[in-house]
Design a protein around this motif. Structure first.
Motif, short mmCIF file in Angstrom:
data_model
loop_
_atom_site.label_atom_id
_atom_site.label_comp_id
_atom_site.label_asym_id
_atom_site.label_seq_id
_atom_site.Cartn_x
_atom_site.Cartn_y
_atom_site.Cartn_z
N ALA A 215 0.86 -1.19 0.00
CA ALA A 215 0.00 0.00 0.00
C ALA A 215 0.89 1.24 0.00
N ARG A 216 0.36 2.33 -0.49
CA ARG A 216 1.12 3.58 -0.49
C ARG A 216 1.40 4.00 0.94
N HIS A 217 2.62 4.44 1.20
CA HIS A 217 3.00 4.86 2.55
C HIS A 217 2.45 6.24 2.86
N LYS A 218 2.00 6.39 4.10
CA LYS A 218 1.45 7.68 4.52
C LYS A 218 2.56 8.69 4.76
N ARG A 219 2.23 9.94 4.51
CA ARG A 219 3.18 11.01 4.76
C ARG A 219 2.73 11.84 5.96
N ARG A 220 3.65 12.52 6.53
CA ARG A 220 3.34 13.32 7.71
C ARG A 220 2.47 14.51 7.34
N TYR A 221 1.58 14.87 8.26
CA TYR A 221 0.70 16.01 8.06
C TYR A 221 1.49 17.32 8.07
N LYS A 222 1.13 18.21 7.16
CA LYS A 222 1.76 19.52 7.09
C LYS A 222 0.69 20.60 7.23
N VAL A 223 0.89 21.50 8.17
CA VAL A 223 -0.09 22.57 8.40
C VAL A 223 -0.10 23.53 7.21
N THR A 224 -1.32 23.79 6.68
CA THR A 224 -1.46 24.71 5.55
C THR A 224 -2.42 25.86 5.85
N THR A 225 -3.02 25.87 7.03
CA THR A 225 -3.99 26.91 7.37
C THR A 225 -3.31 28.25 7.61
N ASP A 226 -3.88 29.29 7.01
CA ASP A 226 -3.40 30.65 7.25
C ASP A 226 -4.44 31.38 8.08
N SER A 227 -4.19 31.48 9.37
CA SER A 227 -5.15 32.15 10.25
C SER A 227 -4.71 33.56 10.61
N ARG A 228 -3.80 34.12 9.80
CA ARG A 228 -3.33 35.48 10.05
C ARG A 228 -4.30 36.49 9.44
N HIS A 229 -5.40 36.70 10.10
CA HIS A 229 -6.41 37.63 9.63
C HIS A 229 -7.08 38.26 10.84
N GLY A 230 -7.82 39.31 10.62
CA GLY A 230 -8.48 40.00 11.72
C GLY A 230 -9.95 39.69 11.82
N LEU A 231 -10.40 38.63 11.18
CA LEU A 231 -11.81 38.25 11.20
C LEU A 231 -12.17 37.56 12.51
N PRO A 232 -13.43 37.63 12.93
CA PRO A 232 -13.84 36.96 14.17
C PRO A 232 -13.70 35.44 14.05
N VAL A 233 -13.33 34.80 15.14
CA VAL A 233 -13.24 33.33 15.15
C VAL A 233 -14.18 32.78 16.22
N ALA A 234 -14.61 31.52 16.01
CA ALA A 234 -15.55 30.89 16.93
C ALA A 234 -14.80 29.99 17.91
N PRO A 235 -15.40 29.70 19.06
CA PRO A 235 -14.76 28.79 20.02
C PRO A 235 -14.82 27.35 19.52
N SER B 127 -11.29 25.12 15.35
CA SER B 127 -10.16 24.54 16.08
C SER B 127 -9.39 25.64 16.80
N ARG B 128 -8.69 25.24 17.84
CA ARG B 128 -7.81 26.18 18.51
C ARG B 128 -6.62 26.52 17.61
N LYS B 129 -6.04 27.64 17.81
CA LYS B 129 -4.96 28.10 16.94
C LYS B 129 -3.80 27.11 16.93
N GLY B 130 -3.41 26.71 15.72
CA GLY B 130 -2.26 25.83 15.55
C GLY B 130 -2.47 24.41 16.02
N ASN B 131 -3.72 23.99 16.25
CA ASN B 131 -3.97 22.65 16.76
C ASN B 131 -4.74 21.83 15.73
N CYS B 132 -4.02 21.14 14.85
CA CYS B 132 -4.67 20.38 13.77
C CYS B 132 -5.46 19.20 14.31
N TRP B 133 -5.13 18.70 15.51
CA TRP B 133 -5.83 17.53 16.04
C TRP B 133 -7.26 17.85 16.44
N ASP B 134 -7.61 19.13 16.56
CA ASP B 134 -9.00 19.50 16.84
C ASP B 134 -9.91 19.19 15.65
N ASN B 135 -9.31 18.96 14.48
CA ASN B 135 -10.07 18.61 13.28
C ASN B 135 -9.49 17.33 12.67
#
Length: 392
Positions: A192-212, A315-323
């Motif tokens: 089977a194809r080998h899995k690769r490590r997750y790489k963060v791609t989210t850009d949350s550098r904005h001034g928009l409101p965020v939800a809990p 998700s909390r900032k920088g926490n990919c495991w929340d999703n």
């Protein structure tokens, strides 16, 4: 049940379906893969040949709005399977020969594949019984099993390791053990194809409101549509980047909405959500979880959530495991269809993504968290169990 409005198919969906026919697959096979009517697909093929696939005066809709006729087909199939379950409930625990006899007596009323699925027997076993042979799983020689595993390996594009391969062989009516499958795969370079490590791609550098983070990593709902998760990933082709947004129903991990675009703007998130809403029509109060990316924090996406009566969670900032479920899906998709494969054009990537989501993953891929059932199989089983509990 509330009557569903007449379905409007997207040109993108029609084109991908017609392309599968043009590539050599038969109309019945493609229509069955996608859960649409044979005649509908024939009409699309004719329209495509005439250069009128979109249709004169066709309704203009978002590029990825899912056709509701697919939902009608799935609901009709679930209804038929529930009828089969009720009528055949007396033979569910019987020997296979009894099940085969019941199936044979009901061939005029139900489709063979549906009866075999509900009664948990193989089509090949039924056909062997009809021929007078043994209905039990056939034992293959090592040479035969190697040849079959190589064919499955190629068919499923190296998606399965030894455990899923063993289960796939059994589903096709052959005797197989994990140790034997593992040994033969190892000795013959079937990997089977080998899995690769997750790489963060989210850009949350904005001034928009965020939800809990209201989801709080509760990833196991007990019914469909209380919680959806969504995210976006990058896909490289020789023509440049494409971006894929998906929406997952956490009950059965089905991709209920998706959108592919060459730019990562807010509409990629809203289009995927719109497709999911058209496909499921959930009641108000659904929790829609995502990361803090600008696409999800945008006014357009938040307005769409309000329109559908959905509650936003992030998700909390920088926490990919929340999703984690959505990240896991991206990992599987890239591992099984992207890494190590060169896509020269956007169209090739779109076709591969469409095939993976609509043909393979949702309908066929064995999912470990679903007891190795596909998302649609799991949802169908849930619907039958729920109806039994309500009737009790």
């Amino acid at each position: 049940m509330k009557k569903l409005p007449r379905q409007a198919f997207t040109v993108e969906f029609k084109t991908q379906a017609v392309d599968r026919v043009a590539a050599g697959q038969s109309i019945p096979v493609v229509s069955d893969e996608l859960g649409i009517n044979d005649q509908t697909l024939r009409n699309w093929v004719k329209a495509s040949q005439a250069g009128k696939l979109a249709g004169a005066g066709a309704k203009v809709i978002t590029p990825t709005e899912m056709e509701l006729s697919r939902l009608r087909a799935e609901l009709a199939k679930a209804k038929r399977e529930n009828e089969i379950f009720k009528k055949g409930s007396g033979v569910l625990r019987a020997r296979n020969s009894v099940k085969y006899a019941w199936i044979d007596a009901n061939r005029s009323a139900y489709a063979l594949n549906e009866m075999c699925s509900v009664l948990e027997v193989s089509i090949s076993g039924f056909r062997a019984w009809k021929r007078g042979g043994t209905p039990e799983r056939k034992r293959l020689t090592d040479e035969q099993m190697i040849a079959l595993m190589k064919a499955i390996h190629e068919e499923l594009k190296a998606a399965y390791g030894s455990l899923r391969m063993m289960r796939e062989l059994r589903l096709r009516g052959f005797s197989a053990g994990k140790e034997r499958a593992e040994r033969l795969m190892r000795e013959n370079g079937i990997r089977a194809r080998h899995k690769r490590r997750y790489k963060v791609t989210t850009d949350s550098r904005h001034g928009l409101p965020v939800a809990p983070n209201l989801l709080a990593r509760e990833f196991t709902p007990t019914e469909p549509n209380p919680v959806w998760t969504s995210d976006i990933t990058y896909l490289w082709t020789d023509e440049g980047w494409l971006y894929l947004a998906i929406v997952l129903d956490l009950l059965n991990r089905e991709v209920v909405g998706w959108s592919l675009k060459p730019q990562m703007k807010a509409d990629i998130a809203t289009d995927a959500l719109t497709m999911a809403w058209f496909r499921r029509r959930p009641a108000p109060g659904l929790l829609c979880h995502s990361d803090r990316g600008s696409q999800y924090a945008s006014k357009a996406f938040q307005s769409k959530l309000s329109e559908y009566g959905m509650i936003c969670s992030m998700s909390r900032k920088g926490n990919c495991w929340d999703n984690a479920p959505t990240e896991s899906w991206f990992n599987s998709f890239k591992n099984e269809r992207v890494h190590g494969i060169r896509y020269k054009t956007h169209e090739q990537m779109k076709a591969a993504s469409f095939e993976y989501i609509e043909v393979f993953y949702n309908r066929r891929r064995q999912h470990s968290s679903l007891s190795y059932r596909s998302p649609t199989q799991y949802l169908g089983d849930w619907a039958i169990r729920n109806q039994q509990l309500n009737a009790a």
